[in-house]
Scaffold this motif. Structure first.
Motif, short mmCIF file in Angstrom:
data_model
loop_
_atom_site.label_atom_id
_atom_site.label_comp_id
_atom_site.label_asym_id
_atom_site.label_seq_id
_atom_site.Cartn_x
_atom_site.Cartn_y
_atom_site.Cartn_z
N VAL A 63 0.72 -1.15 -0.07
CA VAL A 63 -0.06 0.09 -0.01
C VAL A 63 0.77 1.30 0.00
CG1 VAL A 63 -1.65 1.34 1.31
CG2 VAL A 63 -2.04 -1.06 1.01
N LEU A 64 1.81 1.47 0.89
CA LEU A 64 2.84 2.26 0.84
C LEU A 64 3.61 2.79 -0.38
CD1 LEU A 64 4.29 4.62 2.66
CD2 LEU A 64 6.24 2.79 3.05
N LEU B 50 2.39 1.88 -3.30
CA LEU B 50 1.55 2.33 -4.47
C LEU B 50 1.36 3.80 -4.29
CD1 LEU B 50 -0.78 -0.75 -4.62
CD2 LEU B 50 0.63 0.47 -6.62
N VAL B 51 1.01 4.12 -2.87
CA VAL B 51 0.55 5.51 -2.47
C VAL B 51 1.90 6.26 -2.93
CG1 VAL B 51 0.11 6.89 -0.69
CG2 VAL B 51 -1.26 5.02 -0.85
N LEU B 52 2.98 5.97 -2.66
CA LEU B 52 3.98 6.95 -2.98
C LEU B 52 4.10 6.98 -4.74
CD1 LEU B 52 6.64 5.70 -0.32
CD2 LEU B 52 5.27 7.77 -0.29
N VAL C 65 1.72 6.56 -6.92
CA VAL C 65 0.70 7.41 -7.65
C VAL C 65 0.68 8.83 -7.33
CG1 VAL C 65 -1.01 6.98 -5.85
CG2 VAL C 65 -1.69 7.04 -8.46
N ARG C 66 1.28 9.09 -5.94
CA ARG C 66 1.44 10.38 -5.61
C ARG C 66 2.24 11.26 -6.49
NH1 ARG C 66 3.58 12.32 0.40
NH2 ARG C 66 5.37 11.71 -0.76
N TRP D 16 0.50 11.91 -9.83
CA TRP D 16 -0.47 12.59 -9.82
C TRP D 16 0.28 14.06 -9.70
CZ3 TRP D 16 -5.76 12.21 -9.74
CH2 TRP D 16 -6.53 13.46 -9.47
N ILE E 235 -4.28 1.52 -11.12
CA ILE E 235 -4.11 2.88 -10.21
C ILE E 235 -3.75 4.03 -10.91
CG2 ILE E 235 -2.98 3.58 -8.06
CD1 ILE E 235 -4.76 1.10 -7.41
#
Length: 393
Positions: A178-179, A181-183, A185-186, A189, A369
Motif C-alpha cells: 500500500v505504501l 503504491l501510494v508513493l 501514484v502520488r 498525480w 491505479i
C-alpha cells in the motif's frame, strides 16, 4: 561534431524546459501529432479528446495520455496510417511501451520495478515457490517433523499457523505494498496535474471517472461492440474477463475485511461455514477470479503482436498467474478443510497471496491505479475551457 539527431534532441529538450524525452515518449509524441491532424478516432476513447486539447506533448502529457489508453486496439484497426504505411502509427503499442516505462519510473523503490519488469513471470513463480517452501519448513520445525505436512490439524488453519502469526506475517507485506503504491501514484498525480489544467477534483468529475473505471467503459471499442484481440473482429471478451477478475478480486478482499471484523469486533474466529458472509463473498470472489484470469491468460496468449509491448508479456502473465493461483488454491482449501491435504495446500495458498501482495506495486496491478488517476484528471480537464479552442470533448 554533434549529429543532426543529437542537435534535434537537445532542441526538443530545451523547448520542454530541459526535460529529455525517452525514445518511447518521443514516438508517442510523433504519432499523436499525426493523429491530431487526422482525428478519425476521436470518439473511440478518452485518449483522443485529451489529445485534441494539446498542440505539443511534453513528458507529463505523454504519461497522462498513455495511461488513459486501455489498449483495446480499436484505433489500430481503424487507422489508415497503421503499418505497413510509412507513418507507422500504432497507438496501442506506443502507449503500452510508455506505460511500462511509467511503472518503472514511479515505482518505489525503483530497483524493484525494473527487476519485476524484466523477469516478471519467473520472479513471481520463484517468489511463490520460495515463500511456500519457507512456510512448509516452518510447519515441519514447529510440528511433529515432516509428518506434520500430511496430518489433519486440530483447529483447522489456526492449528497450523496461529491467527496472530498470520497477521504478523501478512500485515507488513500488505502495508508495504500500500505504501509503495501510494508513493508512486502520488508522484504520478503531482506530475500530471499541472499538465491537465491544474484544477482540483470536483464531485461530478470524480463520479464520471468512477463510472468509467467500474464499467470499464473504454473497453467497448467506442461503439459498444467491444475491442479487438487477435484479429479485426470485435469482441467483448476482454471487457468481460476483466470484469470477472476485478470484481472477483474485490469480493475476495471484501471477504477478508468482513472476516477481520467478525474476528475482532464480534469475537467470531474463523473458520466460517455457509451461509456466513465471509464464505459467500470468498466463494463467489474465488470463482469469479479464477474464471476471469483463465480467460485473460487465453486472450493474452492469442493477442495480436501489434497490440502491445511484447517485452511486458512476462509481467502481464505473472500477475494473471498469481491471481489465478491465489483463487484456485483458496477454493481448493475449502474442499480439503479438515483433511490431511490441508497443510501443504495452505502453505501454497499463503505463499501465493504473499507473493501477490509483494509484487502488486510493480506490475499490472499498478496500471489500474495509474489509469484511475489519469481518468480522474481527464474528467477534471474536460470540464475546463479548451486551451486551444479546437475540437470538441
Amino acid at each position: 561534431m554533434q549529429t543532426l539527431e543529437a542537435l534535434t534532441r537537445d532542441a526538443k529538450a530545451l523547448a520542454n524546459g530541459g526535460i529529455v524525452l525517452s525514445p518511447p515518449e518521443t514516438e508517442v509524441a510523433r504519432q499523436l501529432q499525426i493523429c491530431n491532424a487526422c482525428r478519425y478516432c476521436e470518439g473511440f476513447c478518452a485518449v483522443f479528446p485529451a489529445m485534441t486539447r494539446r498542440l505539443e506533448f511534453g513528458k507529463a502529457d505523454i504519461h497522462f495520455i498513455a495511461n488513459l489508453c486501455h489498449n483495446c486496439g480499436a484505433c489500430l484497426h481503424a487507422c489508415q496510417y497503421a503499418p505497413p504505411h510509412e507513418f507507422a502509427v500504432n497507438i496501442p503499442q506506443a502507449m503500452a511501451q510508455v506505460r511500462g516505462q511509467t511503472y518503472t519510473n514511479y515505482a518505489w523503490p525503483p530497483a524493484l520495478g525494473a527487476l519485476y519488469q524484466r523477469n516478471g513471470l519467473t520472479l513471481a513463480l520463484a517468489l511463490v515457490a520460495g515463500l511456500t517452501l519457507f512456510l512448509l519448513l516452518a510447519v515441519v520445525l514447529h510440528g511433529q517433523g515432516i509428518a506434520a505436512l500430511w496430518q489433519a490439524p486440530a483447529g483447522g488453519f489456526y492449528g497450523i499457523f496461529p491467527h496472530n502469526l498470520l497477521v504478523g506475517m501478512f500485515a507488513p507485506v500488505f502495508l508495504f505494498a500500500v505504501l509503495a503504491l501510494v508513493l508512486g501514484v502520488r508522484r504520478f498525480w503531482r506530475d500530471i496535474t499541472p499538465a491537465t489544467s491544474g484544477a482540483p477534483l470536483s464531485a461530478s468529475a470524480t463520479a464520471e471517472a468512477t463510472d468509467a473505471v467500474l464499467r470499464l467503459k473504454y473497453l467497448d471499442g467506442g461503439h459498444g461492440d467491444g475491442c479487438h484481440n487477435e484479429d479485426d473482429a470485435y469482441t467483448l471478451s476482454r471487457r468481460r474477463f476483466h470484469h470477472l477478475t476485478f470484481y472477483g478480486f474485490m469480493l475476495c478482499f471484501a471477504a477478508t475485511s468482513v472476516a477481520t471484523l467478525y474476528h475482532y469486533l464480534l469475537a467470531l474466529p474463523a473458520p466460517y461455514d455457509l451461509p456466513s458472509l465471509p464464505k459467500l463473498l470468498g466463494g463467489l470472489g474465488g470463482i469469479s477470479l479464477a474464471i476471469g484470469t483463465a480467460g485473460l491468460w487465453r486472450l493474452n496468449q492469442r493477442r495480436h503482436p501489434q497490440h502491445g509491448d511484447a517485452t511486458q508479456k512476462p509481467m502481464d502473465r505473472a500477475f494473471i498467474a498469481l491471481l489465478f493461483l491465489t483463487a484456485t488454491s483458496g477454493l481448493a482449501l475449502w474442499a480439503v478443510r479438515g483433511t490431511a491435504g490441508l497443510p501443504l495446500l495452505l502453505c501454497l495458498h499463503l505463499g501465493a497471496v504473499m507473493a501477490l501482495f509483494a509484487t502488486m506495486p510493480y506490475g499490472k496491478f499498478a496500471h489500474g491505479i495509474f489509469r484511475t488517476a489519469s481518468l480522474l484528471r481527464h474528467a477534471v480537464e474536460k470540464r475546463q475551457p479548451n486551451p486551444i479552442g479546437l475540437g470538441a470533448d
